[in-house]
Design a protein around this motif. Structure first.
Motif, PDB file in Angstrom:
ATOM      1  N   UNK A  23      -1.637  -9.524  -2.154  1.00 41.01           N
ATOM      2  CA  UNK A  23      -1.926  -9.749  -3.573  1.00 41.01           C
ATOM      3  C   UNK A  23      -0.840  -9.142  -4.453  1.00 41.01           C
ATOM      4  N   UNK A  24      -0.397  -7.948  -4.102  1.00 41.69           N
ATOM      5  CA  UNK A  24       0.640  -7.262  -4.873  1.00 41.69           C
ATOM      6  C   UNK A  24       1.957  -8.035  -4.840  1.00 41.69           C
ATOM      7  N   UNK A  25       2.400  -8.411  -3.650  1.00 41.69           N
ATOM      8  CA  UNK A  25       3.673  -9.140  -3.532  1.00 41.69           C
ATOM      9  C   UNK A  25       3.577 -10.509  -4.211  1.00 41.69           C
ATOM     10  N   UNK A  26       2.433 -11.165  -4.102  1.00 41.75           N
ATOM     11  CA  UNK A  26       2.263 -12.462  -4.767  1.00 41.75           C
ATOM     12  C   UNK A  26       2.462 -12.322  -6.266  1.00 41.75           C
ATOM     13  N   UNK A  27       1.896 -11.269  -6.851  1.00 44.40           N
ATOM     14  CA  UNK A  27       2.065 -11.041  -8.283  1.00 44.40           C
ATOM     15  C   UNK A  27       3.516 -10.721  -8.621  1.00 44.40           C
ATOM     16  N   UNK A  28       4.155  -9.914  -7.774  1.00 45.02           N
ATOM     17  CA  UNK A  28       5.525  -9.490  -8.066  1.00 45.02           C
ATOM     18  C   UNK A  28       6.523 -10.641  -7.995  1.00 45.02           C
ATOM     19  N   UNK A  29       6.329 -11.570  -7.060  1.00 45.56           N
ATOM     20  CA  UNK A  29       7.292 -12.668  -6.900  1.00 45.56           C
ATOM     21  C   UNK A  29       6.869 -13.919  -7.656  1.00 45.56           C
TER      22      UNK A  29
END
Length: 242
Positions: A146-152
């Motif tokens: 979830x974190x990486x999806x938001x960041x990229x």
């Protein structure tokens, strides 16, 4: 292919890589998974992957057996890097440019996680595989996804599981369990449906990132899901529960 998405994040559990084995990595399964991912990339989709490590070591089980929890979680993070490198090798043998980025620095093996670099790789049609979780103990790889999806700026998180969506009870125990087609984030949290941990669901909710839960055990499902076919259960803010 008429693309529904431009950039997606695929969450793979470590168990998905072991197939019917009781431990480790099944090369035939990895080859099959990488085939489907490669097909989508060749058709122009930008794909990032977060992979777990439960096929090798699961931190929470180590802690349950007496190991200090943070130490156990760090060992689990190293296991995810092993899986990430295995996926990288399989994809590159199929002609797909791939980068492994890790949240814990391992300069001889992979790049450190740098958000802007990850996005640039995706723009250049390279698959980016995120290893070592978030780099912090006490956080799951679901939360990392979830974190990486938001960041990229991914448009959607695909959660690959061994069931064909989210049910109101365990379908292995209850033959009358009902599968949802759509759910709100709030319903998942309120009913504690446990398809992803609460932190991951809340992160997706706060950043309006839909989650699609689908069955990875059906051949072709990764490709079908990533190109936008209707599979499994969709979790999103504007969904009606159905």
């Amino acid at each position: 292919m008429a693309k529904k998405y431009e950039r997606v994040l695929l969450k793979l559990s470590g168990e998905a890589l072991m197939g019917e084995l009781s431990y480790g990595i099944d090369p035939a399964i990895v080859d099959s998974i990488s085939d489907e991912i490669a097909k989508t990339v060749k058709e122009g989709l930008q794909v990032a992957i977060v992979v777990g490590g439960g096929n090798i070591f699961r931190g929470i089980k180590g802690a349950a057996s007496g190991m200090e929890r943070a130490t156990a979680d760090y060992i689990g993070m190293i296991a995810t890097v092993m899986n990430a490198m295995t996926l990288q090798d399989a994809l590159e043998r199929k002609g797909i440019a791939t980068r492994v980025q890790t949240a814990i620095e391992m300069q001889e093996l992979a790049e450190p996680y740098i958000r802007r670099r990850a996005i640039r790789h995706l723009e250049k049609e390279r698959v980016v595989i995120f290893g070592a979780g978030s780099g912090n103990p006490f956080f799951t790889t679901d939360t990392t996804a979830a974190l990486r999806a938001a960041e990229i700026n991914a448009e959607v998180v695909f959660k690959a599981t061994k069931v064909d969506g989210i049910y109101d009870s365990d379908p292995k125990v209850n033959p009358n369990a009902r599968r949802y087609q759509t759910l709100t984030y709030g319903h998942v949290l309120e009913k504690d449906l446990r398809v992803m941990d609460g932190t991951a669901i809340a992160l997706c909710k706060d950043n309006s990132i839909p989650i699609i839960v689908f069955d990875i055990s059906v051949p072709g499902n990764i490709y079908r899901a990533l190109v936008g076919e209707s599979l499994g259960t969709l979790v999103g803010g504007s969904c009606e529960v159905s």
